[in-house]
Design an enzyme around this catalytic site. Structure first.
Site, PDB file in Angstrom:
ATOM      1  N   GLU A  23      47.208  26.972  51.176  1.00  0.00           N
ATOM      2  CA  GLU A  23      47.972  26.838  52.408  1.00  0.00           C
ATOM      3  C   GLU A  23      49.441  26.591  52.063  1.00  0.00           C
ATOM      4  OE1 GLU A  23      47.153  23.306  54.751  1.00  0.00           O
ATOM      5  OE2 GLU A  23      47.203  24.544  56.546  1.00  0.00           O
ATOM      6  N   LYS A  63      48.875   5.904  63.725  1.00  0.00           N
ATOM      7  CA  LYS A  63      50.015   6.024  62.807  1.00  0.00           C
ATOM      8  C   LYS A  63      50.568   7.438  62.833  1.00  0.00           C
ATOM      9  CE  LYS A  63      50.493   7.078  58.374  1.00  0.00           C
ATOM     10  NZ  LYS A  63      51.807   7.754  58.352  1.00  0.00           N
ATOM     11  N   GLU A 117      40.469  16.852  61.062  1.00  0.00           N
ATOM     12  CA  GLU A 117      41.057  18.165  61.347  1.00  0.00           C
ATOM     13  C   GLU A 117      42.006  18.462  60.201  1.00  0.00           C
ATOM     14  OE1 GLU A 117      40.281  19.988  63.903  1.00  0.00           O
ATOM     15  OE2 GLU A 117      39.469  18.605  65.387  1.00  0.00           O
ATOM     16  N   CYS A 125      48.488  24.420  61.300  1.00  0.00           N
ATOM     17  CA  CYS A 125      47.249  24.441  60.521  1.00  0.00           C
ATOM     18  C   CYS A 125      46.471  25.735  60.762  1.00  0.00           C
ATOM     19  CB  CYS A 125      46.398  23.241  60.871  1.00  0.00           C
ATOM     20  SG  CYS A 125      46.275  23.014  62.641  1.00  0.00           S
TER      21      CYS A 125
HETATM   22  P1  TAP Z   1      48.975  14.653  55.038  1.00  0.00           P
HETATM   23  O1  TAP Z   1      49.801  14.397  53.851  1.00  0.00           O
HETATM   24  O2  TAP Z   1      47.515  14.722  54.870  1.00  0.00           O
HETATM   25  O3  TAP Z   1      49.385  13.565  56.093  1.00  0.00           O
HETATM   26  C1  TAP Z   1      48.741  13.399  57.322  1.00  0.00           C
HETATM   27  C2  TAP Z   1      48.848  11.970  57.743  1.00  0.00           C
HETATM   28  O4  TAP Z   1      48.058  11.153  56.872  1.00  0.00           O
HETATM   29  C3  TAP Z   1      50.250  11.398  57.696  1.00  0.00           C
HETATM   30  O5  TAP Z   1      50.422  10.477  58.727  1.00  0.00           O
HETATM   31  C4  TAP Z   1      50.247  10.718  56.341  1.00  0.00           C
HETATM   32  O6  TAP Z   1      51.240   9.758  56.187  1.00  0.00           O
HETATM   33  C5  TAP Z   1      48.868  10.128  56.309  1.00  0.00           C
HETATM   34  N1  TAP Z   1      48.347   9.788  54.985  1.00  0.00           N
HETATM   35  C6  TAP Z   1      48.807  10.175  53.766  1.00  0.00           C
HETATM   36  N2  TAP Z   1      48.025   9.639  52.798  1.00  0.00           N
HETATM   37  C7  TAP Z   1      47.068   8.910  53.413  1.00  0.00           C
HETATM   38  C8  TAP Z   1      45.972   8.124  52.965  1.00  0.00           C
HETATM   39  N3  TAP Z   1      45.695   7.979  51.670  1.00  0.00           N
HETATM   40  N4  TAP Z   1      45.173   7.514  53.889  1.00  0.00           N
HETATM   41  C9  TAP Z   1      45.414   7.658  55.197  1.00  0.00           C
HETATM   42  N5  TAP Z   1      46.444   8.373  55.682  1.00  0.00           N
HETATM   43  C10 TAP Z   1      47.268   9.006  54.813  1.00  0.00           C
HETATM   44  O7  TAP Z   1      49.357  16.006  55.747  1.00  0.00           O
HETATM   45  P2  TAP Z   1      50.765  16.442  56.272  1.00  0.00           P
HETATM   46  O8  TAP Z   1      51.577  16.876  55.107  1.00  0.00           O
HETATM   47  O9  TAP Z   1      51.319  15.404  57.148  1.00  0.00           O
HETATM   48  O10 TAP Z   1      50.367  17.676  57.222  1.00  0.00           O
HETATM   49  C11 TAP Z   1      50.165  18.934  56.750  1.00  0.00           C
HETATM   50  C12 TAP Z   1      48.678  19.234  56.652  1.00  0.00           C
HETATM   51  O11 TAP Z   1      47.999  18.887  57.851  1.00  0.00           O
HETATM   52  C13 TAP Z   1      48.400  20.692  56.460  1.00  0.00           C
HETATM   53  O12 TAP Z   1      47.429  20.852  55.452  1.00  0.00           O
HETATM   54  C14 TAP Z   1      47.855  21.144  57.794  1.00  0.00           C
HETATM   55  O13 TAP Z   1      47.030  22.248  57.780  1.00  0.00           O
HETATM   56  C15 TAP Z   1      47.159  19.949  58.277  1.00  0.00           C
HETATM   57  N6  TAP Z   1      47.080  19.976  59.729  1.00  0.00           N
HETATM   58  C16 TAP Z   1      45.867  20.210  60.298  1.00  0.00           C
HETATM   59  C17 TAP Z   1      45.750  20.276  61.651  1.00  0.00           C
HETATM   60  C18 TAP Z   1      44.423  20.533  62.248  1.00  0.00           C
HETATM   61  S1  TAP Z   1      44.245  20.299  63.810  1.00  0.00           S
HETATM   62  N7  TAP Z   1      43.411  20.928  61.566  1.00  0.00           N
HETATM   63  C19 TAP Z   1      46.841  20.055  62.476  1.00  0.00           C
HETATM   64  C20 TAP Z   1      48.066  19.809  61.884  1.00  0.00           C
HETATM   65  C21 TAP Z   1      48.165  19.759  60.485  1.00  0.00           C
HETATM   66  P3  TAP Z   1      52.677  10.242  55.609  1.00  0.00           P
HETATM   67  O14 TAP Z   1      53.298  11.055  56.668  1.00  0.00           O
HETATM   68  O15 TAP Z   1      53.416   9.017  55.357  1.00  0.00           O
HETATM   69  O16 TAP Z   1      52.392  11.023  54.363  1.00  0.00           O
END
Ligand code: TAP
Length: 482
Positions: A389, A184, A258, A292
């Site tokens: 963050e 997804k 991650e 991240c």
């Molecule tokens: P999240 O809100 O955690 O979303 C990540 C993914 O999970 C999206 O596809 C999201 O869908 C989905 N999701 C949301 N709620 C969920 C649930 N209850 N169960 C399963 N999946 C769910 O993060 P974001 O805002 O997309 O990304 C930013 C964060 O990611 C930052 O904290 C960043 O540091 C972290 N990040 C970490 C890394 C590594 S490698 N450590 C790399 C990139 C980003 P939706 O898009 O529909 O919300």
């Protein structure tokens, strides 16, 4: 420093062929949702609606998992590593051939500058497939343990900051090791994953080996909760990562998480200052700071802090912020309105808590989601902008006097994904790398990625590694680790 004026150099978007709406990619073809709804994906630089995509229901996820299971049992799980490798090589080559199309589409849907999607995201995504293609027939020699075998069906959920690249980090090792996939993409950036489905068809991958289901958090949760998923790979926020860990506790599902970061980029007095300034800019303003492992906390040795701040601010005034499709643009749009509000809230808190705010004063486009490159000085460790963050183009500057103090401050965070050290002394680099509780430590550089190098976190930055042999190990069971 005066900013050179350039004529606009927009990349053409003619190479991208967008459909008005997209279904779900299940069992090798695009299908209609059963009971799901639809949502729009917009260009964050203009707020233009790009297309409509499906918010997959739990029934859709169930169909995708069933297709992945059939493909695993019927063909992919039995195929020789050498044959799997051929498919991965094919995907890698198609990504290279269609690089421009992917780069333009990524920039349209995400808001990142075309020079980054063109020179970083897409080449690195292809490199991940090439690298893992090479491993597919050599798993027994990778030092993973005796008789490495696939888990079966893997559920993968990825964020919006590097949509295609995160897809490659997930899908390439899963396929190389013989697993099948239900992935997804994030709600705000589904389009390159859907274009990747086209690549899967073009590469003639057996139906069901890769399934792409678009949707929001609920779709992600349906993947996490599905009883026939053997392993989960998640990249995203620490909050959602914790929810996933709770959901799968007590089940047989394996997981790698991650999560977020709050990296320290540490500049010692003997560092090459101009190079360090470039490293600071790359560390936090690359990809609008939506990274991240971004170097979001700058730790500067006290006696050079004034000089570094002065040079940094002068350099930031030369950054070009604006149209992401312009080849001269350095900083693009914030990915969504929601993310812009979060950045605004945290930066307002920084000011309210007493840190000094500076931005580069650049003009911002009238439409879309934008934030000026911002620096906070006078930051103390208790401030929210030093702890939380921000995930935006915002740098918090702190100072230190001794290496011990630098280590203590760098490690004073719930996260532990990455760090940077700038010094001419090799012995100090080694000592710092040993003391820093971070998965990746860069020395005299920052934000360097390579498929051969494992990436992942300590503490609340998650567990498991992606890339290298360590990354492969998360996708297999062996006679030694069960
Ligand atoms: P999240 O809100 O955690 O979303 C990540 C993914 O999970 C999206 O596809 C999201 O869908 C989905 N999701 C949301 N709620 C969920 C649930 N209850 N169960 C399963 N999946 C769910 O993060 P974001 O805002 O997309 O990304 C930013 C964060 O990611 C930052 O904290 C960043 O540091 C972290 N990040 C970490 C890394 C590594 S490698 N450590 C790399 C990139 C980003 P939706 O898009 O529909 O919300």
């Amino acid at each position: 420093m005066a900013k050179f004026e350039y004529a606009p150099a927009p990349e053409s978007r003619a190479v991208v062929d967008l459909a008005p709406s997209y279904g779900l990619f299940i069992n090798g073809e695009f299908t209609e949702s059963q009971g799901g709804s639809a949502f729009k994906t917009v260009n964050p630089a203009t707020e233009e609606v790009l297309s409509e995509v499906t918010d997959a229901s739990a029934a859709d996820v169930d169909r995708a998992v069933a297709a992945a299971r059939r493909a695993y049992n019927g063909v992919w799980g039995r195929m020789s590593g050498a044959d799997r490798g051929k498919y991965l090589f094919r995907i890698a080559r198609i990504l290279q051939e269609r690089a421009r199309e992917f780069a333009v589409l990524e920039t349209l849907d995400n808001g990142k500058p075309i020079k980054e999607s063109r020179d970083v995201d897409v080449p690195l995504a292809a490199a991940h497939f090439f690298y893992h293609a090479g491993w597919a027939d050599k798993l027994e020699y990778a030092g993973l343990g005796t008789n490495p075998r696939a888990h079966g069906v893997v559920g993968q959920v990825i964020p919006w900051n590097f949509p295609l690249l995160m897809l490659a980090w997930k899908i390439a090792p899963a396929l190389a090791t013989g697993n099948t996939v239900v992935l997804k993409p994030a709600e705000t950036t589904p389009l390159t994953a859907l274009l990747f489905a086209d690549v899967v068809q073009q590469a003639d991958l057996p139906p069901g080996v890769v399934n792409i289901v678009t949707g929001a958090g609920g779709t992600g949760q349906a993947i996490v909760d599905h009883p026939d998923i053997d392993k989960l790979a998640f990249t995203g926020s620490t909050g959602v990562g914790k929810m996933i860990a709770r959901s799968i506790a007590g089940t047989r599902k394996k997981a790698t998480l991650e999560l977020g970061g709050k990296a320290a980029n540490i500049i010692f007095e003997d560092a090459a200052i101009d190079q360090a300034v470039e490293g600071i800019v790359n560390g936090i303003f690359f990809n609008q700071g939506h990274v991240c492992c971004a170097g979001s906390r700058l730790l500067v040795q006290e006696n050079i802090a004034e000089d570094v701040e002065r040079r940094l601010k002068r350099r930031l005034q030369t950054l070009r912020v604006g149209d992401p499709l312009d080849k001269n643009t350095d900083v693009g749009a914030i990915n969504s309105k929601a993310q812009l509000s979060r950045i605004t809230e945290l930066t307002d808190a920084g000011e309210a808590e007493g840190a000094e705010r500076w931005d580069n004063g650049c003009e911002l486009p009238a439409k879309g989601f934008w934030f000026r490159p911002t620096v906070f000085t006078g930051v103390s460790q208790g401030h929210r902008i030093a702890q939380e963050e921000i995930f935006g183009p915002v740098l918090s500057v702190l100072t230190f006097r001794t290496p011990q103090e630098a280590v203590a401050k760098a490690n004073n965070t719930p996260y532990g994904l990455s760090a940077g050290v700038w010094t001419e002394k090799g012995s100090r680099i080694l000592w710092m790398a040993d003391q820093l509780r971070a998965g990746v430590v860069w020395a005299n550089t920052f934000n360097k990625f390579d498929p051969t190098s494992p990436f992942g976190g300590y503490k609340e930055s998650g567990y498991g590694r992606e890339g290298g042999r360590h990354g492969l190990s998360a996708y297999v069971t062996t006679e030694s680790n069960g």
